[in-house]
Design an enzyme around this catalytic site. Structure first.
Site, PDB file in Angstrom:
ATOM      1  N   LYS A 188       0.891  -1.227  -0.070  1.00 42.53           N
ATOM      2  CA  LYS A 188      -0.071  -0.022  -0.110  1.00 42.53           C
ATOM      3  C   LYS A 188       0.909   1.301   0.012  1.00 42.53           C
ATOM      4  O   LYS A 188       0.610   2.145  -0.742  1.00 42.53           O
ATOM      5  CB  LYS A 188      -0.789  -0.030   1.363  1.00 42.53           C
ATOM      6  CG  LYS A 188      -1.812   1.020   1.369  1.00 42.53           C
ATOM      7  CD  LYS A 188      -2.924   0.783   2.060  1.00 42.53           C
ATOM      8  CE  LYS A 188      -2.797   0.748   3.939  1.00 42.53           C
ATOM      9  NZ  LYS A 188      -2.710   2.005   4.253  1.00 42.53           N
ATOM     10  N   SER A 189       1.897   1.152   0.937  1.00 42.55           N
ATOM     11  CA  SER A 189       2.642   2.648   1.062  1.00 42.55           C
ATOM     12  C   SER A 189       3.279   2.832  -0.303  1.00 42.55           C
ATOM     13  O   SER A 189       3.482   3.879  -0.880  1.00 42.55           O
ATOM     14  CB  SER A 189       3.781   2.257   1.953  1.00 42.55           C
ATOM     15  OG  SER A 189       3.286   2.393   3.300  1.00 42.55           O
ATOM     16  N   ARG A 205       2.779   5.936  -3.347  1.00 39.59           N
ATOM     17  CA  ARG A 205       3.837   6.836  -3.765  1.00 39.59           C
ATOM     18  C   ARG A 205       4.397   6.733  -5.225  1.00 39.59           C
ATOM     19  O   ARG A 205       4.716   7.572  -5.779  1.00 39.59           O
ATOM     20  CB  ARG A 205       5.318   6.422  -2.763  1.00 39.59           C
ATOM     21  CG  ARG A 205       5.052   6.829  -1.290  1.00 39.59           C
ATOM     22  CD  ARG A 205       6.175   5.959  -0.700  1.00 39.59           C
ATOM     23  NE  ARG A 205       5.959   6.460   0.657  1.00 39.59           N
ATOM     24  CZ  ARG A 205       5.143   6.499   1.731  1.00 39.59           C
ATOM     25  NH1 ARG A 205       4.078   5.595   1.613  1.00 39.59           N
ATOM     26  NH2 ARG A 205       5.399   6.828   2.891  1.00 39.59           N
ATOM     27  N   ARG A 226      -9.018  12.381  12.091  1.00 42.18           N
ATOM     28  CA  ARG A 226      -7.636  11.974  12.263  1.00 42.18           C
ATOM     29  C   ARG A 226      -6.842  13.440  12.253  1.00 42.18           C
ATOM     30  O   ARG A 226      -7.203  14.231  11.622  1.00 42.18           O
ATOM     31  CB  ARG A 226      -7.052  11.204  11.210  1.00 42.18           C
ATOM     32  CG  ARG A 226      -7.769   9.824  11.677  1.00 42.18           C
ATOM     33  CD  ARG A 226      -7.264   8.613  10.559  1.00 42.18           C
ATOM     34  NE  ARG A 226      -5.837   8.481  10.710  1.00 42.18           N
ATOM     35  CZ  ARG A 226      -5.220   7.602  10.188  1.00 42.18           C
ATOM     36  NH1 ARG A 226      -5.674   6.925   8.938  1.00 42.18           N
ATOM     37  NH2 ARG A 226      -3.771   7.236  10.210  1.00 42.18           N
ATOM     38  N   SER A 281       7.075   9.377  11.696  1.00 38.52           N
ATOM     39  CA  SER A 281       6.194   9.159  10.803  1.00 38.52           C
ATOM     40  C   SER A 281       6.261   9.286   9.244  1.00 38.52           C
ATOM     41  O   SER A 281       7.019  10.548   9.125  1.00 38.52           O
ATOM     42  CB  SER A 281       4.989  10.213  11.288  1.00 38.52           C
ATOM     43  OG  SER A 281       3.964  10.102  10.056  1.00 38.52           O
ATOM     44  N   ASP A 340       1.919  -0.846  11.773  1.00 33.02           N
ATOM     45  CA  ASP A 340       0.274  -1.062  11.434  1.00 33.02           C
ATOM     46  C   ASP A 340       0.130  -2.599  11.749  1.00 33.02           C
ATOM     47  O   ASP A 340      -0.971  -3.090  11.795  1.00 33.02           O
ATOM     48  CB  ASP A 340       0.349  -1.309   9.848  1.00 33.02           C
ATOM     49  CG  ASP A 340       0.403   0.376   9.435  1.00 33.02           C
ATOM     50  OD1 ASP A 340       0.232   1.290  10.008  1.00 33.02           O
ATOM     51  OD2 ASP A 340       0.963   0.451   8.096  1.00 33.02           O
ATOM     52  N   LYS A 346      -4.904   6.082  14.601  1.00 32.13           N
ATOM     53  CA  LYS A 346      -4.891   5.301  13.252  1.00 32.13           C
ATOM     54  C   LYS A 346      -6.511   5.474  12.833  1.00 32.13           C
ATOM     55  O   LYS A 346      -7.197   6.378  13.204  1.00 32.13           O
ATOM     56  CB  LYS A 346      -4.306   4.017  13.449  1.00 32.13           C
ATOM     57  CG  LYS A 346      -3.016   4.123  13.698  1.00 32.13           C
ATOM     58  CD  LYS A 346      -2.004   4.582  12.728  1.00 32.13           C
ATOM     59  CE  LYS A 346      -0.627   4.555  12.909  1.00 32.13           C
ATOM     60  NZ  LYS A 346       0.116   5.376  11.807  1.00 32.13           N
ATOM     61  N   ARG A 405      -6.783   2.453  18.193  1.00 33.02           N
ATOM     62  CA  ARG A 405      -6.422   0.850  18.026  1.00 33.02           C
ATOM     63  C   ARG A 405      -5.997   0.491  19.428  1.00 33.02           C
ATOM     64  O   ARG A 405      -6.492  -0.510  19.817  1.00 33.02           O
ATOM     65  CB  ARG A 405      -5.242   0.764  17.127  1.00 33.02           C
ATOM     66  CG  ARG A 405      -5.729   0.873  15.718  1.00 33.02           C
ATOM     67  CD  ARG A 405      -4.723   0.392  14.745  1.00 33.02           C
ATOM     68  NE  ARG A 405      -5.117   0.441  13.504  1.00 33.02           N
ATOM     69  CZ  ARG A 405      -4.579   0.482  12.372  1.00 33.02           C
ATOM     70  NH1 ARG A 405      -3.148   0.571  12.323  1.00 33.02           N
ATOM     71  NH2 ARG A 405      -5.262   0.426  11.128  1.00 33.02           N
TER      72      ARG A 405
HETATM   73  C1  S3P Z   1       2.406   4.918   6.226  1.00 38.28           C
HETATM   74  C2  S3P Z   1       2.971   5.455   7.374  1.00 38.28           C
HETATM   75  C3  S3P Z   1       2.414   4.997   8.639  1.00 38.28           C
HETATM   76  C4  S3P Z   1       1.370   3.758   8.620  1.00 38.28           C
HETATM   77  C5  S3P Z   1       0.436   3.935   7.380  1.00 38.28           C
HETATM   78  C6  S3P Z   1       1.325   3.913   6.210  1.00 38.28           C
HETATM   79  C7  S3P Z   1       3.166   5.407   4.968  1.00 38.28           C
HETATM   80  O1  S3P Z   1       1.866   5.914   9.238  1.00 38.28           O
HETATM   81  O2  S3P Z   1       0.805   3.464   9.833  1.00 38.28           O
HETATM   82  O3  S3P Z   1      -0.327   2.916   7.487  1.00 38.28           O
HETATM   83  O4  S3P Z   1       2.804   4.760   3.868  1.00 38.28           O
HETATM   84  O5  S3P Z   1       3.787   6.579   4.873  1.00 38.28           O
HETATM   85  P1  S3P Z   1       2.537   7.244  10.157  1.00 38.28           P
HETATM   86  O6  S3P Z   1       3.346   7.798   9.047  1.00 38.28           O
HETATM   87  O7  S3P Z   1       1.456   7.888  10.602  1.00 38.28           O
HETATM   88  O8  S3P Z   1       3.126   6.460  11.356  1.00 38.28           O
END
Ligand code: S3P
Length: 439
Positions: free
Chosen positions: A22-23, A27, A122, A166, A319, A346, A350
């Site tokens: 996903k990340s 990007r 959030r 983060s 996560d 989150k 959580r």
């Molecule tokens: C993510 C960063 C994390 C993660 C999220 C995906 C990302 O969040 O919890 O699911 O893709 O940069 P945080 O940056 O708030 O920790």
């Protein structure tokens, strides 16, 4: 509302592919939009979160199309986004909204962002503060969505020290710094996932990071890089792989392999913790693809022991705490997790959802504002099916469905449609290894 029921299952087995990361998917689309020329993306995660980012980029004037197997993004270069005709709704996606806020803050456009019920609660202050320092004008609902941003065409290069580890904040600041004429510096106390840095480097940006005293991570990005369109082959998501892995670890005689998973060292804290607990997890067939380590995960049912998670491991398994806490309930002795206050911000709170829901089963679990401790390894035997509300948090939903696979009377998860934000074929993949799930 969709409900999924999970019931006691016999051994799980098989070889599976979980969907793309996903990340990296968010990007690849966003960086493709910043590049000059065509970016092609293979194995993009086609989940609701990523598709919300894709749709938002289209609203910002970027052409994105699917051509057979690959997605094609036609970037027009840095700063070339155009005013969208409507408010951009990022649904449930914190990553999508925070990264895009960074990107549009460095363009000469005005954009309003909103999200679903969960995203709109959030905190956005973490990104609004650095973006205002770089000259963006931002109106928010008390630092929550909806947020309207009037971008600054040439952002002031900032030196930002984040109090949070983060990757979303880091990536937001770096994306904003792309159109700045100077160097953007960012430091974080514990290194968070570094996909943005790796991908920017791969596309030709001058970006350097160094760890000071084995702790603080400092990054420097030179503004106005020439970013070339590239081909991204996205590895599979280790955070999604955590669910079948955990189910395998708690169901006797189970054994599975999960193929082509991203094994970036900043994403595998969950698997390192399992090994420390005495669990059987092995990384095999490791190779390097587009700058990321990719390999297969081999997991077997194991007897586990409780552990204390070191605080500097938290970002690399941020996560995975909902599913990790399920495992901790099966691990003999005490498991302690500290330094996790940001879990309250989150997709749901959580800490609260994990603790309140585990208590419904009779597990011995406690929390403080920033920690959870669990005494595991004792049999619990709820007399009836336990009902869990996902609270629109995909990882809460999947974690408790995995737990239900080992419960005599099963678990019903309500609002389970939220699973499609990250793992659209969770139900089919889990069933393919023998999980007893019903809709
Ligand atoms: C993510 C960063 C994390 C993660 C999220 C995906 C990302 O969040 O919890 O699911 O893709 O940069 P945080 O940056 O708030 O920790």
């Amino acid at each position: 509302m969709v409900s999924i029921i999970s019931e006691k299952s016999k051994k799980l087995s098989g070889e599976i592919f979980v969907p793309g990361d996903k990340s990296i998917s968010h990007r690849a689309l966003i960086l493709g939009a910043c590049a000059i020329g065509k970016t092609t993306i293979e194995n993009l995660l086609e989940s609701e979160d990523v598709l919300a980012t894709l749709k938002a980029l289209k609203e910002l004037g970027i052409s994105i199309k699917k051509n057979h197997k690959f997605w094609e993004v036609r970037g027009n270069g840095l700063g070339s986004l155009t005013n969208p005709k409507k408010t951009l709704n990022l649904g449930n996606s914190g990553t999508g909204v925070r990264l895009l806020m960074g990107l549009v803050s460095g363009c000469d456009i005005t954009v309003t962002f909103t999200g679903d019920e969960s995203l709109n609660t959030r905190p956005m202050k973490r990104v609004i503060i650095p973006l205002e320092q770089s000259g963006a004008e931002i109106l928010s609902n008390n630092f929550k969505l909806p947020v309207t941003i009037k971008g600054n065409k040439i952002p002031i290069p900032i030196k930002y020290t984040s109090s949070l580890s983060s990757a979303q904040v880091k990536s937001c600041v770096l994306l904003n710094g792309l159109t700045s004429t100077g160097d953007t510096s960012y430091s974080e106390a514990i290194k968070s996932r570094d996909h943005t840095e790796k991908m920017l480097n791969f596309m030709g940006a001058k970006i350097f990071s160094k760890c000071i005293n084995n702790k603080t991570n400092k990054i420097k990005l030179s503004g106005l890089p020439y970013l070339k369109g590239k081909h991204f082959s996205i590895p599979n998501d280790p955070s999604s792989a955590a669910f079948p892995s955990a189910a395998t670890l708690i169901i006797p005689d189970s054994e599975i392999k999960i193929k082509n998973v991203c094994l970036n060292e900043l994403r595998i804290g969950f698997y390192i913790s399992i090994k420390e607990m005495g669990g059987y997890v092995k990384f095999i067939n490791q190779k390097n693809i587009s700058g990321e380590v990719v390999g297969d995960i081999h997991v077997k049912y194991s007897k586990l022991n409780g552990i204390i998670i070191p605080e500097n491991r938290v970002p690399s398994m941020i996560d995975e705490f909902p599913i990790f806490c399920i495992l901790a309930c099966f691990a003999k002795g005490k498991t302690v997790i500290r330094g996790i206050q940001d879990l309250r911000n989150k997709e749901s709170d959580r800490i609260k959802e994990i603790v309140e829901n585990l208590k419904k089963f009779g597990f011995s679990v406690k929390s403080t504002p920033n920690s959870i401790s669990i005494i595991g390894g004792k049999k619990v035997n709820p007399r009836k099916q336990i009902i869990i509300d996902s609270k629109f948090d995909h990882r809460i939903a999947m974690s408790f469905l995995c737990l239900g696979l080992s419960m005599e009377n099963g678990v019903e998860v309500k609002n389970a449609e939220t699973i499609s934000t990250s793992f659209p074929n969770f139900y089919d993949i889990m069933k393919s290894i023998g999980a007893n799930l019903k809709k």
